[in-house]
Design a protein around this motif. Structure first.
Motif, PDB file in Angstrom:
ATOM      1  N   LEU A  83       0.838  -1.188   0.000  1.00 33.65           N
ATOM      2  CA  LEU A  83       0.000   0.000   0.000  1.00 33.65           C
ATOM      3  C   LEU A  83       0.878   1.245   0.000  1.00 33.65           C
ATOM      4  CD1 LEU A  83      -2.718  -0.973   2.634  1.00 33.65           C
ATOM      5  CD2 LEU A  83      -2.619  -1.520   0.198  1.00 33.65           C
ATOM      6  N   SER A  84       0.405   2.270  -0.689  1.00 27.63           N
ATOM      7  CA  SER A  84       1.085   3.560  -0.703  1.00 27.63           C
ATOM      8  C   SER A  84       0.131   4.641  -0.243  1.00 27.63           C
ATOM      9  CB  SER A  84       1.586   3.890  -2.119  1.00 27.63           C
ATOM     10  OG  SER A  84       2.501   2.932  -2.577  1.00 27.63           O
ATOM     11  N   CYS A  85       0.694   5.678   0.327  1.00 23.52           N
ATOM     12  CA  CYS A  85      -0.108   6.821   0.778  1.00 23.52           C
ATOM     13  C   CYS A  85       0.639   8.095   0.409  1.00 23.52           C
ATOM     14  CB  CYS A  85      -0.341   6.757   2.280  1.00 23.52           C
ATOM     15  SG  CYS A  85      -1.171   8.208   2.953  1.00 23.52           S
ATOM     16  N   GLY A 124       0.494   6.809  10.117  1.00 26.74           N
ATOM     17  CA  GLY A 124       0.124   5.449  10.455  1.00 26.74           C
ATOM     18  C   GLY A 124      -0.862   4.822   9.496  1.00 26.74           C
ATOM     19  N   TRP A 125      -1.042   3.547   9.678  1.00 24.23           N
ATOM     20  CA  TRP A 125      -2.029   2.759   8.937  1.00 24.23           C
ATOM     21  C   TRP A 125      -3.027   2.161   9.921  1.00 24.23           C
ATOM     22  CZ3 TRP A 125      -2.405   2.772   3.755  1.00 24.23           C
ATOM     23  CH2 TRP A 125      -1.285   3.167   3.016  1.00 24.23           C
ATOM     24  N   ALA A 138      -3.234   7.628   7.752  1.00 28.54           N
ATOM     25  CA  ALA A 138      -3.567   8.775   8.592  1.00 28.54           C
ATOM     26  C   ALA A 138      -2.296   9.511   9.004  1.00 28.54           C
ATOM     27  CB  ALA A 138      -4.331   8.322   9.827  1.00 28.54           C
ATOM     28  N   ALA A 139      -2.455  10.801   9.281  1.00 31.98           N
ATOM     29  CA  ALA A 139      -1.319  11.622   9.684  1.00 31.98           C
ATOM     30  C   ALA A 139      -1.778  12.667  10.696  1.00 31.98           C
ATOM     31  CB  ALA A 139      -0.698  12.304   8.471  1.00 31.98           C
ATOM     32  N   PHE A 185      -5.825  13.661  10.060  1.00 34.93           N
ATOM     33  CA  PHE A 185      -6.025  13.660   8.606  1.00 34.93           C
ATOM     34  C   PHE A 185      -6.074  12.218   8.110  1.00 34.93           C
ATOM     35  CE2 PHE A 185      -5.453  18.077   8.746  1.00 34.93           C
ATOM     36  CZ  PHE A 185      -4.374  18.346   9.558  1.00 34.93           C
ATOM     37  N   TRP A 186      -7.136  11.903   7.397  1.00 37.04           N
ATOM     38  CA  TRP A 186      -7.400  10.527   6.993  1.00 37.04           C
ATOM     39  C   TRP A 186      -7.611  10.435   5.491  1.00 37.04           C
ATOM     40  CZ3 TRP A 186      -7.474   6.461  10.489  1.00 37.04           C
ATOM     41  CH2 TRP A 186      -7.395   6.826  11.833  1.00 37.04           C
ATOM     42  N   GLY A 187      -7.112   9.327   4.907  1.00 34.46           N
ATOM     43  CA  GLY A 187      -7.393   9.040   3.515  1.00 34.46           C
ATOM     44  C   GLY A 187      -8.767   8.423   3.357  1.00 34.46           C
ATOM     45  N   GLN A 188      -9.115   8.126   2.117  1.00 36.85           N
ATOM     46  CA  GLN A 188     -10.448   7.590   1.813  1.00 36.85           C
ATOM     47  C   GLN A 188     -10.517   6.088   1.983  1.00 36.85           C
ATOM     48  OE1 GLN A 188      -8.164   8.276  -0.397  1.00 36.85           O
ATOM     49  NE2 GLN A 188      -8.149   6.496  -1.757  1.00 36.85           N
TER      50      GLN A 188
END
Length: 124
Positions: free
Chosen positions: A20-22, A35-36, A96-97, A113-116
């Motif tokens: 996985l990439s972010c 983090g994940w 998340a960050a 802050f969170w991704g989708q």
């Protein structure tokens, strides 16, 4: 506004691997916790792994020895290498960050802050 964007999810068989990439837009987040997390159907979201501003990594017991969290030098991209995947790893994975929390450092309250999310499905 910080906006993490995940990619790399998919479907694999038990024992397989995924990475996985972010991507984090904007400036480098050198002082951030990153983090994940994951959420399986019908279950609460759970922490998977994190890395602090000094590069120290920590892992949930369920993934220790199988997953590796890493980041590129500029800290604009976060990765999660997942090996020896199991059906119980099936979940939506979120990046998340956030800045370290005064009381909890890079614990759960730090992440603002969170991704989708990206789906990971592991079949037996």
């Amino acid at each position: 506004q910080v906006q993490p964007v995940e990619s790399g999810g998919g479907s694999v068989q038990s024992g397989g691997s995924l990475r996985l990439s972010c991507a984090l837009s904007g400036s480098a987040y050198s002082q951030y916790c990153m983090g994940w997390f994951r959420q399986a159907p019908g279950k609460e979201r759970e922490w998977v792994a994190s890395v602090d501003s000094e590069g120290t990594t920590t892992y949930a017991e369920a993934v220790k020895g199988r997953f590796t969290i890493s980041q590129e030098n500029a800290k604009n991209t976060l990765f999660l290498q997942m090996n020896s995947l199991k059906p119980e790893d099936t979940a939506v994975y979120y990046c998340a960050a956030g800045r370290p929390h005064p009381s909890y450092a890079c614990g759960d309250p730090a992440y603002k802050f969170w991704g989708q999310g990206t789906q990971v499905t592991v079949s037996s």
